[in-house]
Scaffold this motif. Structure first.
Motif, PDB file in Angstrom:
ATOM      1  N   ASP A  40      16.999  17.242  17.541  1.00 54.01           N
ATOM      2  CA  ASP A  40      16.640  15.822  17.522  1.00 54.01           C
ATOM      3  C   ASP A  40      15.634  15.493  18.611  1.00 54.01           C
ATOM      4  O   ASP A  40      14.791  14.623  18.453  1.00 54.01           O
ATOM      5  N   ARG A  41      15.761  16.190  19.722  1.00 54.18           N
ATOM      6  CA  ARG A  41      14.806  16.035  20.819  1.00 54.18           C
ATOM      7  C   ARG A  41      14.741  17.344  21.570  1.00 54.18           C
ATOM      8  O   ARG A  41      15.721  18.105  21.596  1.00 54.18           O
ATOM      9  N   PRO A  42      13.613  17.659  22.177  1.00 51.19           N
ATOM     10  CA  PRO A  42      13.493  18.938  22.886  1.00 51.19           C
ATOM     11  C   PRO A  42      14.541  19.074  23.980  1.00 51.19           C
ATOM     12  O   PRO A  42      14.760  18.149  24.776  1.00 51.19           O
ATOM     13  N   GLY A  43      15.222  20.223  23.980  1.00 45.00           N
ATOM     14  CA  GLY A  43      16.193  20.499  25.030  1.00 45.00           C
ATOM     15  C   GLY A  43      17.493  19.747  24.915  1.00 45.00           C
ATOM     16  O   GLY A  43      18.305  19.781  25.841  1.00 45.00           O
ATOM     17  N   GLY A  44      17.729  19.102  23.782  1.00 41.71           N
ATOM     18  CA  GLY A  44      18.944  18.320  23.635  1.00 41.71           C
ATOM     19  C   GLY A  44      20.171  19.132  23.279  1.00 41.71           C
ATOM     20  O   GLY A  44      21.284  18.599  23.265  1.00 41.71           O
ATOM     21  N   SER A  45      19.989  20.423  22.968  1.00 48.28           N
ATOM     22  CA  SER A  45      21.119  21.285  22.612  1.00 48.28           C
ATOM     23  C   SER A  45      20.792  22.713  23.015  1.00 48.28           C
ATOM     24  O   SER A  45      19.644  23.039  23.345  1.00 48.28           O
ATOM     25  N   THR A  46      21.805  23.555  22.978  1.00 54.18           N
ATOM     26  CA  THR A  46      21.596  24.972  23.275  1.00 54.18           C
ATOM     27  C   THR A  46      22.245  25.825  22.192  1.00 54.18           C
ATOM     28  O   THR A  46      23.248  25.440  21.595  1.00 54.18           O
ATOM     29  N   HIS A  47      21.648  26.992  21.945  1.00 52.29           N
ATOM     30  CA  HIS A  47      22.218  27.989  21.042  1.00 52.29           C
ATOM     31  C   HIS A  47      21.862  29.373  21.578  1.00 52.29           C
ATOM     32  O   HIS A  47      20.920  29.520  22.371  1.00 52.29           O
ATOM     33  N   GLU A  48      22.621  30.358  21.116  1.00 54.17           N
ATOM     34  CA  GLU A  48      22.269  31.746  21.398  1.00 54.17           C
ATOM     35  C   GLU A  48      21.300  32.194  20.301  1.00 54.17           C
ATOM     36  O   GLU A  48      21.703  32.327  19.140  1.00 54.17           O
ATOM     37  N   PRO A  49      20.043  32.398  20.614  1.00 48.54           N
ATOM     38  CA  PRO A  49      19.058  32.679  19.559  1.00 48.54           C
ATOM     39  C   PRO A  49      19.420  33.855  18.663  1.00 48.54           C
ATOM     40  O   PRO A  49      19.292  33.768  17.441  1.00 48.54           O
ATOM     41  N   PRO A  64      -4.838  48.233  18.590  1.00 45.40           N
ATOM     42  CA  PRO A  64      -4.665  46.799  18.321  1.00 45.40           C
ATOM     43  C   PRO A  64      -4.551  46.463  16.842  1.00 45.40           C
ATOM     44  O   PRO A  64      -3.986  45.428  16.491  1.00 45.40           O
ATOM     45  N   GLU A  65      -5.059  47.326  15.964  1.00 46.09           N
ATOM     46  CA  GLU A  65      -4.924  47.051  14.533  1.00 46.09           C
ATOM     47  C   GLU A  65      -3.468  47.083  14.095  1.00 46.09           C
ATOM     48  O   GLU A  65      -3.107  46.509  13.060  1.00 46.09           O
ATOM     49  N   VAL A  66      -2.626  47.741  14.877  1.00 42.93           N
ATOM     50  CA  VAL A  66      -1.267  48.047  14.437  1.00 42.93           C
ATOM     51  C   VAL A  66      -0.213  47.254  15.190  1.00 42.93           C
ATOM     52  O   VAL A  66       0.798  46.869  14.602  1.00 42.93           O
ATOM     53  N   VAL A  67      -0.397  46.981  16.483  1.00 40.10           N
ATOM     54  CA  VAL A  67       0.704  46.450  17.293  1.00 40.10           C
ATOM     55  C   VAL A  67       0.658  44.924  17.396  1.00 40.10           C
ATOM     56  O   VAL A  67      -0.406  44.307  17.450  1.00 40.10           O
ATOM     57  N   ARG A  68       1.864  44.334  17.416  1.00 39.34           N
ATOM     58  CA  ARG A  68       2.046  42.898  17.569  1.00 39.34           C
ATOM     59  C   ARG A  68       3.239  42.664  18.493  1.00 39.34           C
ATOM     60  O   ARG A  68       4.250  43.358  18.387  1.00 39.34           O
ATOM     61  N   VAL A  69       3.137  41.663  19.385  1.00 36.96           N
ATOM     62  CA  VAL A  69       4.221  41.368  20.318  1.00 36.96           C
ATOM     63  C   VAL A  69       4.472  39.861  20.310  1.00 36.96           C
ATOM     64  O   VAL A  69       3.539  39.064  20.470  1.00 36.96           O
ATOM     65  N   TYR A  70       5.753  39.486  20.139  1.00 36.24           N
ATOM     66  CA  TYR A  70       6.126  38.078  20.046  1.00 36.24           C
ATOM     67  C   TYR A  70       7.226  37.768  21.056  1.00 36.24           C
ATOM     68  O   TYR A  70       8.182  38.535  21.206  1.00 36.24           O
ATOM     69  N   LEU A  71       7.095  36.605  21.722  1.00 33.69           N
ATOM     70  CA  LEU A  71       8.106  36.144  22.670  1.00 33.69           C
ATOM     71  C   LEU A  71       8.552  34.729  22.290  1.00 33.69           C
ATOM     72  O   LEU A  71       8.126  33.744  22.912  1.00 33.69           O
ATOM     73  N   PRO A  72       9.387  34.599  21.274  1.00 36.60           N
ATOM     74  CA  PRO A  72       9.832  33.271  20.849  1.00 36.60           C
ATOM     75  C   PRO A  72      10.704  32.619  21.923  1.00 36.60           C
ATOM     76  O   PRO A  72      11.594  33.259  22.485  1.00 36.60           O
ATOM     77  N   PRO A  73      10.475  31.323  22.233  1.00 38.84           N
ATOM     78  CA  PRO A  73      11.193  30.677  23.340  1.00 38.84           C
ATOM     79  C   PRO A  73      12.538  30.079  22.969  1.00 38.84           C
ATOM     80  O   PRO A  73      13.276  29.648  23.860  1.00 38.84           O
ATOM     81  N   ASP A  74      12.892  30.026  21.669  1.00 41.34           N
ATOM     82  CA  ASP A  74      14.188  29.459  21.306  1.00 41.34           C
ATOM     83  C   ASP A  74      14.634  29.996  19.949  1.00 41.34           C
ATOM     84  O   ASP A  74      13.982  30.879  19.364  1.00 41.34           O
ATOM     85  N   ALA A  75      15.744  29.471  19.437  1.00 42.70           N
ATOM     86  CA  ALA A  75      16.353  30.004  18.218  1.00 42.70           C
ATOM     87  C   ALA A  75      15.457  29.819  16.997  1.00 42.70           C
ATOM     88  O   ALA A  75      15.311  30.734  16.170  1.00 42.70           O
ATOM     89  N   GLY A 130      16.267  36.248  23.820  1.00 40.41           N
ATOM     90  CA  GLY A 130      17.530  36.299  24.529  1.00 40.41           C
ATOM     91  C   GLY A 130      18.732  36.129  23.629  1.00 40.41           C
ATOM     92  O   GLY A 130      18.646  35.586  22.530  1.00 40.41           O
ATOM     93  N   LYS A 131      19.878  36.606  24.134  1.00 39.26           N
ATOM     94  CA  LYS A 131      21.141  36.439  23.414  1.00 39.26           C
ATOM     95  C   LYS A 131      22.037  35.410  24.097  1.00 39.26           C
ATOM     96  O   LYS A 131      23.059  35.025  23.546  1.00 39.26           O
ATOM     97  N   GLN A 132      21.673  34.965  25.298  1.00 43.77           N
ATOM     98  CA  GLN A 132      22.465  33.982  26.022  1.00 43.77           C
ATOM     99  C   GLN A 132      22.085  32.570  25.568  1.00 43.77           C
ATOM    100  O   GLN A 132      21.029  32.360  24.977  1.00 43.77           O
ATOM    101  N   PRO A 133      22.962  31.581  25.808  1.00 45.84           N
ATOM    102  CA  PRO A 133      22.623  30.203  25.424  1.00 45.84           C
ATOM    103  C   PRO A 133      21.267  29.791  25.976  1.00 45.84           C
ATOM    104  O   PRO A 133      20.944  30.026  27.144  1.00 45.84           O
ATOM    105  N   CYS A 134      20.497  29.188  25.111  1.00 40.85           N
ATOM    106  CA  CYS A 134      19.104  28.840  25.421  1.00 40.85           C
ATOM    107  C   CYS A 134      18.843  27.444  24.861  1.00 40.85           C
ATOM    108  O   CYS A 134      19.362  27.081  23.795  1.00 40.85           O
TER     109      CYS A 134
END
Length: 794
Positions: free
Chosen positions: A391-400, A555-566, A589-593
């Motif tokens: 509903d709003r940024p940062g209003g809840s947490t989940h383990e992604p 570089p044609e082959v590799v991709r790296v992603y760092l998603p910040p939330d669930a 991460g696996k911890q609440p985020c």
């Protein structure tokens, strides 16, 4: 497999023996010819120095043994109507597999200029280990290959990966005695505890003992046979021994060994599929002992060669300059009697081809070795159904990763019938919060099951074994034969497969350039239990460097992603599972985020790869920001937002832009990576002359390396992990590495012109907070309440 163990092992007829020997001699001739000959492929004139390559490269020692196996595999495939694949483990065995694919015609079908005649034979010889030609090992260029033979240790794991969920496939795997000394290969023998005889195919290991490596004896070739037997039986195999240095006797013994092994395999599968046999079977293994360099020169310059380490590479090295070496080479090549093996136009004779199967049953033409031909798209669910409400940024947490686990459970369930998806990991599926998948499939397991055990399943498709090498090898074999998967691993320990991912990237890059290789599903990593939340395990579990390692690759082959939330993790995973011919690395991460973005916002943000979070910054109107706070990774994102909130409170007049990066390759120039930004895009996002404080998940110098050519690089300041790890509180980890919110605010004050004097009191307050933190955690063992209870207020 259509035969069963009640069939009596066949005895070779004279005609069959003659055909097998002709095929083997032809393959040996072609293998030696590739190493030496630049011209005169059929020896229609006396050999002269002008016919010899100027640089002699290649490996003869393993070639006769590989040719022997290829020849006898042809026989049983044709006689039994088998669908088969062979993984060629011995390093640099390229001359053999090239020779055999040319003999069977599959090579010429793919490369018509290398025709199955004298002219094509000449091209086959010339191109081998020659500039603009083909490598000396079993590379992607070779029809029928799914395994790069240059680096040793992975053949048996690849073979099992290919067999999983391929119930009608026989996967033969030739293991060289040098490769048998490696750690990954030693662990791979345990793969038979995970092979389901009902739903999986069969793996037939062929341990080829020719006695030597490059310069030293091979361990398994030198231990007494009873000790080797005990080792293989301890691994759960029944060994079948073939030993010989006489061609006729060796052909007869090897034919009988193959028949015994395949009868036994068919019996195991019949008992499991029709009789419901539940005990773990003992699968056969063939132990083949032949001299290194079998049929090659026995002696050169007065020193023994065949049967010794001297046969490993080029037995006769001075052929262009030494008349005696040239004479020996000609005698060696003519000993195969090429005039009996090839007709006047250079085509293989009927005897040579009598054992060769037809069409797609040929080892060089089987579709499993070109897995993209068999690939079926995954029935992926809509990520929106698993998204968390924001509903709003940062209003809840989940383990992604727990949220992702529900998504993956449906993928596993929806692929139950087609069995083309597997989740692999080193005993960490539940630890990494993905255990929802057990609702649709248990963990593959063929060994003993006790009442106390949970989720073990004879027919499971979740693969757990405490060997990252096996997880990687199984998944590579599975993907290269046209199926899909995900490798979940603790971030610090995925480094164990650094070398394996190197080889896979090289394979994919080469395969992409081959018109005939169809794209295969991508190799997808999910790295969790990451550096910033290994506070309980400590320094040994803290290493975010796999991203650096991967981004050094093609570089044609590799991709790296760092998603910040669930929700961004859901979006990224849904994307990578649809891709082909990539290595995708996701760090989450696996911890609440905190949940920052709705699913629609997450999808748009991940598609951009990097973008501003207007709701987090304080830019107004057309005014440029005074500073850019950038972040990549879940914990760095939280610290940047906490820093932005502190700046909003203490320096409200400051114009702050917040940029989040999901796709780390976006930082690279457009010309260096397909996902790279143009200078125009980059400058618009980060500015050309304003301070950029970048909080990064991993080692900070990676960001500098990616962005060093950008106009604003002198103003880029990166904070990240700098090897300051221990067992401590979560927030102390970021403080120790100067990635915390207070340090980031201090960095802003230090780098924005005019703030050093004007905001000195604010800076001192931030420094004091760090001091209070150190005292608090030592007194209470927990983080400061203002940190532990922090929320985003906007």
């Amino acid at each position: 497999m259509p035969q069963d163990d009640q069939q009596a092992s066949a005895v070779l007829t004279d005609d069959e023996l003659r055909g097998l020997d002709a095929h083997w001699r032809a393959a040996n001739y072609l293998a030696a010819g590739q190493i030496y000959l630049l011209a005169n492929p059929l020896l229609t004139e006396p050999l002269s120095p002008e016919h010899i390559k100027p640089r002699l490269l290649g490996h003869w020692g393993t070639s006769p043994g590989l040719n022997l196996v290829y020849t006898h595999l042809n026989r049983v495939i044709k006689a039994r109507g088998l669908d088969a694949l062979c993984v060629w483990g011995p390093g640099h065995g390229g001359p053999s597999v090239l020779a055999n694919s040319w003999l069977e015609g599959s090579y010429s079908e793919i490369y018509p200029d290398v025709s199955r005649d004298a002219a094509g034979m000449g091209r086959l010889f010339r191109q081998f280990s020659f500039p603009g030609g083909v490598p000396s090992h079993v590379a992607p260029d070779v029809p029928g290959s799914v395994h790069e033979g240059g680096e040793l240790g992975y053949s048996l794991a690849h073979a099992y990966g290919a067999a999983f969920d391929n119930p009608d496939l026989l996967v033969a795997c030739v293991i060289g005695d040098g490769e048998a000394e490696t750690g990954p290969l030693a662990a791979s023998w345990h793969s038979n505890k995970f092979l389901d005889p009902v739903h999986d195919g069969a793996v037939l290991p062929i341990l080829h003992l020719n006695g030597y490596k490059i310069a030293n004896p091979a361990v398994l070739a030198r231990i007494p046979e009873p000790e080797l037997d005990a080792l293989l039986r301890g691994y759960g195999h029944d060994p079948i021994h073939v030993t010989g240095d006489d061609p006729v006797q060796t052909h007869r013994a090897l034919a009988e060994a193959f028949d015994r092994a395949l009868d036994r395999i068919a019996g195991i599968q019949r008992a499991a599929r029709e009789g419901g046999a539940g005990e773990r079977p003992r699968w056969p293994v063939i132990v083949l002992r032949t001299p290194k360099g079998f049929t090659g020169p026995a002696e050169v310059d007065g020193k023994p060669v065949a049967g010794t380490w001297r046969a490993h590479q080029v037995p006769l090295s001075g052929v262009r300059d030494d008349p005696e070496h040239l004479r020996q080479l000609e005698a060696w090549l003519r000993s195969y009697r090429p005039e009996e093996l090839f007709d006047a136009e250079g085509r293989p004779t009927a005897d040579v081809l009598s054992c060769v199967p037809e069409g797609p049953r040929r080892l060089g033409a089987g579709p499993h070795a070109n897995g993209g031909l068999l690939t079926r798209a995954l029935p992926l669910p809509d990520p929106d159904r698993f998204a968390v409400a924001v509903d709003r940024p940062g209003g809840s947490t989940h383990e992604p990763t727990r949220v992702l686990g529900d998504y993956l459970e449906e993928v596993v369930r929806d692929t139950a019938a087609r069995r083309n998806f597997r989740l692999v990991g080193p005993d960490e599926t539940a630890s990494n919060r993905l255990d929802a998948v057990y609702e649709s499939s248990g963990k593959a397991w063929q060994a003993q099951i006790l009442q106390v055990d949970e989720h073990l399943d004879r027919h499971g498709r979740v693969m757990e074994v405490l060997s990252e090498h096996l997880c990687q090898g199984w998944l590579e074999g599975y993907l290269l034969t046209g199926r899909h998967g995900l490798f979940s691993c603790y971030e610090a320990f995925v480094h164990i497969v650094d070398s394996m991912v190197n080889q896979h990237v090289k394979w994919l890059r080469t395969a992409r350039e081959l018109h005939w290789r169809a794209p295969v599903p991508s190799l997808n990593y999910l790295l969790t239990s990451h550096v910033w939340r290994q506070d309980h395990n400590g320094f040994s579990h803290q290493d975010p460097g796999f991203v650096d390692h991967v981004l050094n690759r093609s570089p044609e082959v590799v991709r790296v992603y760092l998603p910040p939330d669930a929700n961004t993790l859901l979006s990224v995973t849904d994307h990578v599972l649809r891709t082909r011919d990539y290595v995708n690395v996701i760090v989450a991460g696996k911890q609440p985020c905190f949940d920052w973005l709705s699913m629609d916002q997450a999808r748009a943000h991940c598609a951009r790869g990097a973008g501003t979070w207007d709701w987090a910054g304080t830019e107004t109107g057309d005014r440029e920001p005074d500073v850019v706070l950038a972040c990549a990774g879940d914990v760095p994102t939280q610290e940047v937002l906490a820093a932005a909130q502190l700046l909003r409170r203490h320096l409200p007049e400051l114009a702050v832009r917040v940029v989040n990066v999901v796709d780390i390759a976006r930082l690279m120039p457009q010309g260096e990576h397909p996902h790279g930004m143009s200078d125009f895009e980059y400058d618009g996002l980060f500015t050309t002359d304003k301070p950029v404080i970048f909080a990064y998940h991993g080692y900070p110098w990676l960001i500098h390396r990616l962005a060093y050519r950008r106009t604003g690089h002198p103003d880029l300041h990166v904070r990240g992990y700098k090897e300051m790890g221990t067992t401590t509180t979560p927030f102390d980890m970021v403080v120790r590495n100067d990635l915390d919110r207070y340090r980031l605010v201090m960095d802003v004050i230090d780098r924005v012109p005019g703030l050093a004097v004007r905001a000195a009191a604010v800076r001192q307050r931030m420094a004091d907070a760090r001091t209070r933190h150190h005292a608090w955690i030592r007194a209470h063992g927990t983080d400061l309440p203002e940190v532990a209870d922090w929320t985003w207020t906007g």
